[in-house]
Design a protein around this motif. Structure first.
Motif, short mmCIF file in Angstrom:
data_model
loop_
_atom_site.label_atom_id
_atom_site.label_comp_id
_atom_site.label_asym_id
_atom_site.label_seq_id
_atom_site.Cartn_x
_atom_site.Cartn_y
_atom_site.Cartn_z
N ALA A 1 0.81 -1.22 0.00
CA ALA A 1 0.00 0.00 0.00
C ALA A 1 0.84 1.27 0.00
N MET A 2 2.00 1.22 0.64
CA MET A 2 2.84 2.41 0.78
C MET A 2 3.81 2.59 -0.38
N GLU A 3 4.37 1.49 -0.86
CA GLU A 3 5.40 1.57 -1.89
C GLU A 3 5.16 0.52 -2.98
N PRO A 4 4.00 0.51 -3.60
CA PRO A 4 3.75 -0.50 -4.64
C PRO A 4 4.65 -0.27 -5.85
N ARG A 5 5.11 -1.35 -6.44
CA ARG A 5 5.99 -1.21 -7.62
C ARG A 5 5.18 -0.85 -8.85
N MET A 6 4.10 -1.58 -9.11
CA MET A 6 3.16 -1.25 -10.19
C MET A 6 3.82 -1.14 -11.55
N ALA A 7 4.79 -2.00 -11.83
CA ALA A 7 5.44 -1.95 -13.14
C ALA A 7 4.45 -2.19 -14.27
N TRP A 8 3.39 -2.92 -13.97
CA TRP A 8 2.38 -3.23 -14.99
C TRP A 8 1.62 -1.99 -15.45
N ALA A 9 1.64 -0.93 -14.65
CA ALA A 9 0.82 0.24 -14.96
C ALA A 9 1.54 1.28 -15.83
N PHE A 10 2.82 1.08 -16.11
CA PHE A 10 3.58 2.11 -16.81
C PHE A 10 4.24 1.52 -18.07
N ARG A 11 4.35 2.35 -19.06
CA ARG A 11 5.05 1.96 -20.27
C ARG A 11 6.55 1.90 -20.00
N LYS A 12 7.20 1.00 -20.67
CA LYS A 12 8.65 0.92 -20.55
C LYS A 12 9.28 2.04 -21.35
N THR A 13 10.19 2.76 -20.70
CA THR A 13 10.88 3.84 -21.39
C THR A 13 12.25 3.36 -21.83
N PRO A 14 12.72 3.79 -22.99
CA PRO A 14 14.04 3.37 -23.46
C PRO A 14 15.13 3.85 -22.52
N PRO A 15 16.19 3.09 -22.33
CA PRO A 15 17.28 3.50 -21.43
C PRO A 15 17.93 4.78 -21.93
N ARG A 16 18.35 5.60 -20.97
CA ARG A 16 19.02 6.85 -21.32
C ARG A 16 20.41 6.54 -21.87
N PRO A 17 20.85 7.25 -22.91
CA PRO A 17 22.18 6.99 -23.48
C PRO A 17 23.28 7.29 -22.47
N GLN A 18 24.31 6.43 -22.46
CA GLN A 18 25.43 6.62 -21.55
C GLN A 18 26.31 7.75 -22.05
N THR A 19 26.62 8.66 -21.15
CA THR A 19 27.49 9.79 -21.49
C THR A 19 28.63 9.81 -20.49
N SER A 20 29.46 10.79 -20.61
CA SER A 20 30.57 10.95 -19.67
C SER A 20 30.02 11.23 -18.29
N PRO A 21 30.78 10.91 -17.25
CA PRO A 21 30.30 11.12 -15.88
C PRO A 21 29.86 12.55 -15.67
N THR A 22 28.72 12.71 -15.00
CA THR A 22 28.18 14.03 -14.71
C THR A 22 28.40 14.36 -13.25
N PRO A 23 28.39 15.65 -12.90
CA PRO A 23 28.59 16.02 -11.50
C PRO A 23 27.55 15.38 -10.61
N TYR A 24 27.93 15.13 -9.38
CA TYR A 24 27.05 14.48 -8.41
C TYR A 24 25.82 15.34 -8.15
N THR A 25 24.68 14.67 -8.11
CA THR A 25 23.45 15.32 -7.67
C THR A 25 22.83 14.46 -6.60
N SER A 26 21.95 15.06 -5.81
CA SER A 26 21.33 14.30 -4.74
C SER A 26 20.44 13.22 -5.31
N PRO A 27 20.27 12.11 -4.60
CA PRO A 27 19.45 11.01 -5.09
C PRO A 27 18.03 11.45 -5.36
N THR A 28 17.35 10.67 -6.19
CA THR A 28 15.97 10.97 -6.52
C THR A 28 15.15 11.06 -5.26
N PRO A 29 14.40 12.15 -5.06
CA PRO A 29 13.58 12.26 -3.87
C PRO A 29 12.46 11.25 -3.92
N TYR A 30 12.33 10.48 -2.88
CA TYR A 30 11.34 9.42 -2.89
C TYR A 30 11.08 8.96 -1.47
#
Length: 381
Positions: A347-376
């Motif tokens: 109820a609190m953290e359902p994965r629900m992968a079935w409810a979303f379309r699969k998005t293509p993976p983001r292209p790999q680029t050179s390392p980017t500066p650190y950012t804070s983790p995804t807020p969740y």
């Protein structure tokens, strides 16, 4: 209940992220400081709800109630804003916003509706997605605040603008109850301040002089609350009504909004200055504060519906008030534990992968500066 914390707060400048070798991904390191802060704040939330029925007959309980209500939700909201800094409209982040905030909102709004019908013997109470009942207002507010994050990153003076919006909301009785917009707008400045904060700001709060000054500041706050208890309507601290609904003259809207904002920020700093930075026995419980927050609402409301505070007069005595406080702290602690998290994760953290379309993976680029983790709000590694 709130987003998972980033790597440990440090005064050192951020370093570029190292590429992770294939198959050797490591879980994100949680920061004990923020987990400790979330746990201690949720304990204060539960105690505040337990003190509410005692405030009519006890001036001391009313003073403690007003003091805690001045800063516990602002502290939660500020931390939520801090961990929303990296939010954007990227598909994976929108997906986690839906599964971690919107879906629990719908589930618990429905659960609270059936609970009220049964426990309060009110079969006519209707389910409403637009009218949050009791604790679910925060999930609705967090959903709105986080969606507006890109705007606050764009404007030049975000905090003054958010304060202006809060002031205007306080004198606007026609806003209505949809999604508890009064609270969304009046608590907005704390979320925006969190967005604007950096790691070094939390380091400043940990300075010795701040910690020492926080003690007389808290003492003064309790004394002022004790004086104000019979003279002031505690509903001001809920930020859910306009001044007209509180039967106050319009000019009190800007005055009280700014005055309470200043008091709340002062007490938030005092509170955070004493939060331990090292791992404690309760640090692990910081990942389950959403569980404690939403689940303890059934007991908090049930105690009113079933008349526990009217049936047992000893609860209104000093020893009874202490017992109520300890019971509330113990109950919310249990509700934050890993076994409870596993039981209610659907109820609190359902994965629900079935409810979303699969998005293509983001292209790999050179390392980017650190950012804070995804807020969740997730407690998963």
């Amino acid at each position: 209940m709130f987003p998972a914390p980033p790597a440990r707060v440090s005064e050192a400048p951020p370093r570029p992220a190292e590429p992770t070798p294939p198959g050797k991904g490591q879980p994100k390191q949680r920061d004990a400081f923020f987990d400790n802060a979330k746990y201690l704040a949720i304990v204060l939330v539960a105690m505040g709800h337990a003190w509410e029925p005692l405030t009519d007959g006890s001036r001391a309980a009313e003073a403690l109630y007003m003091t805690v209500y001045a800063f516990h939700m602002p502290a939660f909201i500020l931390i939520s804003g801090y961990f929303s800094r990296s939010f954007d409209m990227r598909p994976d982040r929108l997906q986690r916003l839906i599964t971690g905030v919107a879906v629990p909102y719908v589930i618990f709004e429905l659960a609270y509706t059936f609970f009220k019908r049964w426990a309060d013997d009110d079969p006519t109470y209707d389910f409403s997605l637009l009218d949050p009942w009791y604790l679910t207002w925060f999930l609705a507010a967090l959903f709105v605040w986080r969606l507006t994050t890109p705007i606050w990153k764009l404007v030049r003076w975000p905090v003054p603008l958010a304060l202006a919006i809060a002031v205007l909301a306080s004198v606007s009785p026609d806003i209505g109850d949809d999604l508890d917009l009064q609270r969304v707008l009046q608590f907005l400045p704390f979320f925006v301040i969190g967005l604007c904060m950096k790691a070094e700001h939390f380091q400043l709060m940990r300075r010795r002089e701040v910690r020492l000054l926080s003690l007389p500041a808290f003492g003064c706050a309790v004394l002022v609350a004790y004086w104000a208890a019979p003279r002031m309507n505690s509903a001001w601290f809920y930020h859910r009504d306009s001044v007209q609904e509180l039967a106050a003259p319009p000019w009190t809207g800007p005055v009280m909004t700014l005055a309470l904002f200043g008091c709340s920020m002062l007490l938030v700093v005092c509170f955070l200055s004493w939060v331990p930075r090292r791992r404690m026995w309760f640090t692990v419980l910081g990942a389950g504060t959403l569980y404690g927050y939403l689940l303890h609402g059934f007991l908090a409301k049930g105690s009113r519906f079933w008349g526990w505070f009217d049936e047992y007069a000893w609860l209104h005595k000093p020893l009874g008030e202490i017992a109520v406080s300890l019971i509330a702290a113990a109950v919310v602690t249990v509700l934050c534990t890993p076994p409870v998290q596993r039981m209610f994760r659907w109820a609190m953290e359902p994965r629900m992968a079935w409810a979303f379309r699969k998005t293509p993976p983001r292209p790999q680029t050179s390392p980017t500066p650190y950012t804070s983790p995804t807020p969740y709000t997730s407690s998963r590694p």
